[in-house]
Design an enzyme around this catalytic site. Structure first.
Site, PDB file in Angstrom:
ATOM      1  CG  ASP A  59      -2.379   0.856   0.978  1.00 59.78           C
ATOM      2  OD1 ASP A  59      -2.067   2.064   0.399  1.00 59.78           O
ATOM      3  OD2 ASP A  59      -2.955   0.025   1.226  1.00 59.78           O
ATOM      4  CG  HIS A  94      -5.224   3.766   0.796  1.00 60.43           C
ATOM      5  ND1 HIS A  94      -4.578   2.690   1.174  1.00 60.43           N
ATOM      6  CD2 HIS A  94      -6.239   3.608   0.516  1.00 60.43           C
ATOM      7  CE1 HIS A  94      -5.887   1.132   0.355  1.00 60.43           C
ATOM      8  NE2 HIS A  94      -6.840   2.469   0.028  1.00 60.43           N
ATOM      9  CB  SER A 270      -9.203  -0.078   0.962  1.00 59.13           C
ATOM     10  OG  SER A 270      -8.934   0.065  -0.231  1.00 59.13           O
TER      11      SER A 270
END
Length: 410
Positions: A59, A94, A270
């Site tokens: 990520d 994120h 996610s």
């Protein structure tokens, strides 16, 4: 209120982060209670909290300084990018949010708790390319014909550096040979791979065709593809629906930690993926040698809110139940173990039978065979001698007339 939209690799898998007025650590613990209850996490915590397991997070970068993750994040090398994401605010947002869902350990008496709060995170930064929010038709052309793949490198690096689980809240359209080979390599080393199914459930194509484009790596065989549900266990409208979806987890209004230690809420497959990766970490912590396919079987066979037909392409086999999956994993491991018994033990009562004598030569039969062979040779030799004698007697002497001819022998 600040609302920011992120898209991970391949412009498929998204995460919405809503960061509102900062809330206290106790408040966020209360806000996330529904997530932990929906996945029956506290039942699993009676057995393990993930100690000894490293989860590789492919990520964006992770802010390892936040209280929930401090001291438990190892940053690996940058895996590279095919095209740097443009206009992506906060490269660590994120990754930090996903890491907190996997291994957040709270802070003091509050703070956010991840599914495996004693696990460690191996951060493998990776950004493939920028996404768009106006994807109405067919997927755009993708640069996935090259021999190399940043994601393939990340998967191999994770497998070679002690990761037991790999969480991939990212994806791209279409398979890639190098990625498929990397997935097979990781599976052969016992690594559990978890990936997001995608956020294309409301795209024009999905609405017109009642299915979504496949997202990879979720679409590779052996990878646990994850869809998203809301607080009532109903499929999230944005969650991609296709046969890559194996299981589901909460993906709507899920509390997360953001860089700097603030709290926000997330939306997307996610976050559902990170939660399932945390459950896989709990299973691996208790049963380190369990194979990836048995982990998947434990997750699917115990899922709750299962569809009427047992499976559908929106939620897969249902919502992951951490406590039940951990218990089922133990059953599967014991069932797969070969049955062994001490050498002195045997079934039934009474003494063990005597071992039968090993086969060997019998003297009488050997003598009889030898005599027969010798007799046959003598008979054969005698017959040859007799034939020779008869042949000599039938040949006429020199000069003596031969029967049936009118002139003497020359």
């Amino acid at each position: 209120m600040l609302r920011r939209r992120f898209w991970a690799a391949g412009a498929l898998v998204g995460l919405s982060l809503t960061v509102s007025t900062p809330v206290g650590a106790a408040d966020v613990r209360e806000e996330q209670r529904w997530v932990l209850e929906a996945m029956n996490v506290e039942q699993a915590w009676k057995t393990t909290r993930g100690a000894g397991v490293t989860v590789a997070l492919v990520d964006s970068r992770v802010d390892g300084a936040v209280a929930e993750l401090r001291g438990r994040v190892v940053s690996g090398p940058d895996m590279g990018s095919a095209q740097q994401a443009r206009g992506r605010p906060g490269a660590a947002w994120h990754g930090t949010a996903m890491a907190s869902l996997i291994a957040g350990a709270g802070k003091g008496s509050g703070g956010l708790l991840g599914i495996a709060p004693e696990a460690r995170i191996l951060s493998l930064p990776l950004v493939l390319r920028n996404g768009t929010e106006d994807r109405a038709g067919l997927p755009e052309a993708d640069l996935r014909t090259r021999a190399d793949s940043p994601l393939a490198r990340a998967i191999r690096y994770a497998a070679n550096h002690g990761a037991k689980v790999v969480s991939m809240s990212l994806g791209a359209y279409g398979p890639h040979k190098a990625e498929r080979e990397a997935v097979s390599y990781a599976l052969s080393r016992g690594v559990v791979l978890v990936a997001a199914a995608g956020n294309d459930g409301t795209s024009e194509y999905a609405l017109d065709n009642a299915t979504s484009f496949w997202n990879f790596p979720a679409g590779y065989s052996g990878v646990i593809g994850v869809g998203a549900v809301d607080s009532t266990a109903r499929p999230a409208p944005f969650s991609s629906d296709n046969l890559s979806v194996l299981v589901s987890a909460p993906g709507v209004d899920v509390p997360v930690v953001t860089p700097g230690g603030a709290y926000g809420s997330s939306e997307g497959t996610s976050s559902a993926t990170a939660l399932v990766a945390g459950v896989a970490a709990l299973i691996k912590a208790k049963y380190p040698d369990i194979s990836p396919h048995l982990v998947a079987q434990a997750l699917t066979s115990t899922a709750t809110s299962a569809p009427a037909d047992g499976y559908d392409d929106h939620v897969g086999f249902g919502v992951v139940d951490a406590g039940a999956a951990l218990a089922r994993a133990g059953e599967l491991v014991n069932r797969a173990a070969p049955a062994t018994a001490p050498a002195v033990k045997h079934f039934g009562e009474g003494p063990l039978p005597q071992e039968p004598a090993r086969p060997g030569p019998e003297p009488f039969r050997l003598w009889l065979y030898g005599a027969g062979l010798l007799g046959g040779l003598l008979a054969f030799g005698g017959a040859v001698v007799m034939l020779n004698r008869r042949s000599e007697q039938s040949v006429p002497a020199r000069g003596e007339p031969v029967t049936g001819q009118g002139r003497p022998w020359p």
